[in-house]
Motif scaffolding. Structure first.
Motif, mmCIF file in Angstrom:
data_model
loop_
_atom_site.group_PDB
_atom_site.id
_atom_site.type_symbol
_atom_site.label_atom_id
_atom_site.label_comp_id
_atom_site.label_asym_id
_atom_site.label_seq_id
_atom_site.Cartn_x
_atom_site.Cartn_y
_atom_site.Cartn_z
ATOM 1 N N ASP A 58 0.863 -1.178 0.000
ATOM 2 C CA ASP A 58 0.000 0.000 0.000
ATOM 3 C C ASP A 58 0.899 1.227 0.000
ATOM 4 O O ASP A 58 1.876 1.280 0.769
ATOM 5 N N ALA B 176 -4.643 -9.086 10.050
ATOM 6 C CA ALA B 176 -5.209 -10.109 9.173
ATOM 7 C C ALA B 176 -5.772 -11.270 9.978
ATOM 8 O O ALA B 176 -6.841 -11.805 9.654
ATOM 9 N N SER C 113 -9.098 -10.176 11.152
ATOM 10 C CA SER C 113 -10.093 -10.211 10.074
ATOM 11 C C SER C 113 -10.528 -11.637 9.782
ATOM 12 O O SER C 113 -11.711 -11.919 9.566
ATOM 13 N N SER C 114 -9.551 -12.541 9.788
ATOM 14 C CA SER C 114 -9.864 -13.937 9.501
ATOM 15 C C SER C 114 -10.792 -14.531 10.561
ATOM 16 O O SER C 114 -11.779 -15.216 10.231
ATOM 17 N N HIS D 270 -13.821 -12.097 7.784
ATOM 18 C CA HIS D 270 -13.596 -11.107 6.728
ATOM 19 C C HIS D 270 -12.460 -11.594 5.825
ATOM 20 O O HIS D 270 -11.314 -11.137 5.907
ATOM 21 N N VAL E 23 -11.679 -11.386 2.554
ATOM 22 C CA VAL E 23 -11.012 -10.501 1.591
ATOM 23 C C VAL E 23 -10.015 -9.589 2.297
ATOM 24 O O VAL E 23 -8.880 -9.414 1.846
ATOM 25 N N SER E 24 -10.437 -9.018 3.419
ATOM 26 C CA SER E 24 -9.536 -8.141 4.168
ATOM 27 C C SER E 24 -8.332 -8.918 4.696
ATOM 28 O O SER E 24 -7.198 -8.416 4.685
ATOM 29 N N SER F 13 -5.841 -9.559 1.862
ATOM 30 C CA SER F 13 -5.137 -8.329 1.511
ATOM 31 C C SER F 13 -4.001 -8.044 2.486
ATOM 32 O O SER F 13 -2.866 -7.757 2.083
ATOM 33 N N ALA F 14 -4.281 -8.120 3.750
ATOM 34 C CA ALA F 14 -3.269 -7.805 4.762
ATOM 35 C C ALA F 14 -2.174 -8.862 4.809
ATOM 36 O O ALA F 14 -0.991 -8.537 5.002
#
Length: 419
Positions: free
Chosen positions: A38, A72, A75-76, A80, A82-83, A86-87
């Protein structure tokens, strides 16, 4: 916003005076197009990293990578996906940067746990990505090579891109180099660690070999057993030093319908010898090993940073013989050449990238094309005006994807049906 200090010429001027560190930043920024980094994370991290503070550099990327892994994981756990993916991907690239940054300033007891963190983040990315993945154990000389077979969840065309890494890039970097673009176009992708690359070097101590056909042939054999692979729509891609391994492989393995060398390499040793003073080159060519080793050691003693870089680049060549001298190493690198006879054996259509300001093998893309049969090789230029200069077009990977996959699509298209 603070406008007291601005620069609109950072692309030509660079991010750091050190060429290696500057190139690392360009690579990371290039990963942004495929989600591998990013922009804000990269720029704010380098803002706190001073020149010539190597441990500070490594620690900054380590802290960022670990923070993203923790995010991440959260999020997992919350579903989540997708997030989390990404991370994990960004974390894998930052942790790889932290690992590379420790070379020469830390021993393996400190470095290898960071490598393990990098690979764990990569594996978690694969588990959360929007594609199907199969881990591979590719038979190789009584053992195996680790690999990954990624396929689109929907719309797999049967085309498969086999990717050869360069001399020191991480497997997560290959996502941005080729895998992301391939999956978006319906291709399956095979990635693997070959001799001298990543886990094969760092965990198993297995180094490079010049006869890459001994590697690529069993890889191809295994790829052709994978579900969904159309043997008539098989392509090969290689980045950086794999610009040598691709044509070397193609001279012996004619099962690929098309291939890409990014860029073309006919003499790997040129990236070593062009930096040597003339008297050292003369000693090398004269075979005067003792004098060469003595004088090179004296020169490198004056620059610890150059000594670290030299040893880092030499490591994959010295894996089989840790006692190899500098003369031995440069002599070994000299075996990595695409001779006219080898090039004449290539029958696969070959796309060769050629960026402005190529740092390592300038002019060799044209040399490789000239050694191939007439009409077989296509050289594609990338220019400074396009923001696509330097080795492997680090900040123009979207443009690179467009050009190489448009060419691949044309090469792999099914033949037109008869009347």
């Amino acid at each position: 916003m603070n406008h007291r200090h601005t620069s609109h010429s950072v692309y030509p001027d660079g991010f750091y005076a050190d060429d290696g560190r500057d190139f690392a930043v360009r690579l990371l920024l290039g990963y942004c197009a495929s989600g591998g980094a990013d922009v804000g994370e990269v720029l704010t991290t380098i803002a706190g990293c001073r020149d010539d503070h190597d441990e500070e550099w490594s620690n900054a990327w380590l802290a960022l990578g670990r923070r993203l892994v923790a995010a991440a994981d959260g999020s997992s756990r919350s579903g989540h996906r997708v997030s989390a993916a990404s991370a994990y991907l960004r974390a894998a690239n930052y942790l790889s940067q932290a690992f590379d940054g420790l070379d020469g300033i830390a021993d393996d007891a400190q470095r290898m746990p960071v490598f393990a963190e990098h690979r764990a983040a990569w594996e978690k990315f694969l588990d959360h990505g929007d594609f199907d993945v199969a881990r591979l154990s590719i038979p190789y000389e009584g053992s195996t090579l680790p690999g990954w077979y990624l396929t689109p969840t929907h719309g797999h065309t049967g085309a498969t891109l086999v990717v050869i890494n360069g001399s020191d890039g991480s497997v997560s970097a290959l996502w941005s180099a080729a895998a992301f673009g391939a999956l978006a176009r319906g291709y399956g992708v095979v990635l693997y660690d070959g001799p001298g690359q990543q886990s094969m070097l760092f965990e198993r101590g297995i180094g490079f070999r010049p006869d890459w056909e001994a590697v690529q042939t069993p890889v191809t054999d295994h790829v052709l057993t994978l579900p969904g692979v159309n043997p008539n729509r098989l392509a090969l891609y290689g980045i950086s030093q794999a610009g040598y391994w691709v044509p070397r492989s193609l001279a012996f393995d004619h099962r690929y319908a098309a291939a890409i060398a990014d860029p073309g390499v006919v003499d790997v040793a040129a990236s070593w010898t062009k930096h040597l003073p003339k008297h050292l080159t003369d000693l090398l060519h004269a075979g005067k090993a003792q004098a060469f080793n003595r004088d090179l050691a004296m020169g490198l003693k004056l620059s610890p940073a150059t000594r670290r870089m030299w040893d880092w680049r030499a490591r994959p060549y010295r894996a089989a013989d840790p006692d190899a001298t500098d003369f031995d190493t440069v002599t070994a690198v000299g075996e990595y050449r695409i001779t006219p006879d080898l090039a004449a054996s290539i029958t696969t259509p070959l796309l060769i990238t050629d960026p402005d300001d190529e740092q390592f093998w300038p002019g060799q893309s044209d040399e490789l094309a000239a050694r191939c049969a007439d009409g077989l090789a296509t050289v594609v230029r990338f220019t400074t005006a396009e923001g696509a200069s330097w080795h492997c077009q680090p900040m123009a990977r979207s443009l690179t994807d467009e050009r190489m996959f448009d060419w691949l699509d044309d090469q792999l298209s099914p033949p037109p049906s008869g009347p």
